[in-house]
Design a protein around this motif. Structure first.
Motif, short mmCIF file in Angstrom:
data_model
loop_
_atom_site.label_atom_id
_atom_site.label_comp_id
_atom_site.label_asym_id
_atom_site.label_seq_id
_atom_site.Cartn_x
_atom_site.Cartn_y
_atom_site.Cartn_z
N ASP A 105 0.82 -1.22 0.00
CA ASP A 105 0.00 0.00 0.00
C ASP A 105 0.85 1.26 0.00
O ASP A 105 0.54 2.23 -0.69
N ARG A 106 1.91 1.27 0.78
CA ARG A 106 2.75 2.48 0.86
C ARG A 106 3.45 2.74 -0.46
O ARG A 106 3.58 3.89 -0.88
N HIS A 107 3.88 1.70 -1.13
CA HIS A 107 4.53 1.84 -2.44
C HIS A 107 3.54 2.39 -3.46
O HIS A 107 3.85 3.32 -4.22
N LEU A 108 2.33 1.84 -3.47
CA LEU A 108 1.29 2.32 -4.40
C LEU A 108 0.95 3.77 -4.09
O LEU A 108 0.85 4.59 -5.01
N ARG A 109 0.79 4.13 -2.82
CA ARG A 109 0.47 5.52 -2.46
C ARG A 109 1.58 6.48 -2.91
O ARG A 109 1.30 7.58 -3.37
N ARG A 110 2.83 6.06 -2.79
CA ARG A 110 3.95 6.91 -3.24
C ARG A 110 3.83 7.20 -4.73
O ARG A 110 3.96 8.34 -5.17
N HIS A 111 3.55 6.16 -5.52
CA HIS A 111 3.41 6.36 -6.96
C HIS A 111 2.13 7.14 -7.30
O HIS A 111 2.13 7.92 -8.25
N LEU A 112 1.08 6.96 -6.52
CA LEU A 112 -0.14 7.75 -6.73
C LEU A 112 0.14 9.23 -6.48
O LEU A 112 -0.31 10.09 -7.25
N ARG A 113 0.87 9.55 -5.42
CA ARG A 113 1.23 10.96 -5.15
C ARG A 113 2.04 11.54 -6.30
O ARG A 113 1.78 12.66 -6.75
N GLU A 114 3.01 10.78 -6.79
CA GLU A 114 3.83 11.27 -7.91
C GLU A 114 2.96 11.49 -9.14
O GLU A 114 3.11 12.50 -9.83
N TYR A 115 2.06 10.56 -9.40
CA TYR A 115 1.21 10.67 -10.59
C TYR A 115 0.27 11.88 -10.47
O TYR A 115 0.13 12.65 -11.42
N VAL A 116 -0.35 12.05 -9.32
CA VAL A 116 -1.26 13.18 -9.13
C VAL A 116 -0.51 14.50 -9.25
O VAL A 116 -0.98 15.44 -9.90
N CYS A 117 0.68 14.59 -8.65
CA CYS A 117 1.47 15.82 -8.77
C CYS A 117 1.85 16.08 -10.22
O CYS A 117 1.84 17.22 -10.68
N TRP A 118 2.16 15.02 -10.96
CA TRP A 118 2.50 15.17 -12.37
C TRP A 118 1.28 15.69 -13.14
O TRP A 118 1.40 16.62 -13.94
N VAL A 119 0.11 15.11 -12.88
CA VAL A 119 -1.11 15.58 -13.55
C VAL A 119 -1.37 17.05 -13.21
O VAL A 119 -1.68 17.85 -14.09
N LEU A 120 -1.25 17.39 -11.94
CA LEU A 120 -1.50 18.78 -11.53
C LEU A 120 -0.46 19.74 -12.12
O LEU A 120 -0.77 20.92 -12.30
N SER A 121 0.72 19.25 -12.41
CA SER A 121 1.73 20.13 -13.01
C SER A 121 1.31 20.59 -14.40
O SER A 121 1.75 21.62 -14.89
N TRP A 122 0.43 19.83 -15.05
CA TRP A 122 -0.06 20.19 -16.37
C TRP A 122 -1.24 21.14 -16.30
O TRP A 122 -1.59 21.77 -17.29
#
Length: 130
Positions: A105-122
């Protein structure tokens, strides 16, 4: 994996990009493993015929990296933004991998945070403030 370029989510010019390492790594969890990353993995890039997956398209952003990048992308689209049950999704993922994969779960949450931040950067480039 030889010859396959490393996968990186690239933020648009003039944006902040991924969260700082302290935010990305604060939960710990499993270390990333080197594998194939599609880079834009979601239901819209999975072809289905007669209820079976018949193909996957849109590989221009693919590369070598942590496969949990792709899992986080599908999880975001199908569970967090969609209507699929999260535990059912992860159970199905483990079954599709022959139960040789367990998702930390912690690994998935880390990648989810990265993905959401990447989406928000756009966001500023797609929906500029007026």
């Amino acid at each position: 994996m030889d010859g396959l370029r490393p996968f990186r989510r690239r933020p648009p010019k003039g944006t902040f990009g991924l969260p700082p390492a302290g935010l990305r790594d604060r939960d710990g969890g499993q270390e990333c493993e080197d594998g194939f990353v599609h880079g834009d993995f979601s239901a819209r890039n999975i072809l289905v015929s007669h209820g079976e997956i018949s193909g996957i398209v849109d590989f221009e952003r693919s590369g070598r990296g942590c496969p949990v990048h792709d899992l986080a992308s599908v999880y975001l689209h199908e569970v967090l933004l969609g209507e699929m049950d999260g535990s059912r999704f992860l159970t199905g993922y483990a079954a599709a991998c022959g139960a040789r994969e367990t998702v930390d779960d912690r690994h998935l949450r880390r990648h989810l945070r990265e993905y959401v931040c990447w989406v928000l950067s756009w966001a500023p480039a797609v929906w500029p403030c007026r």
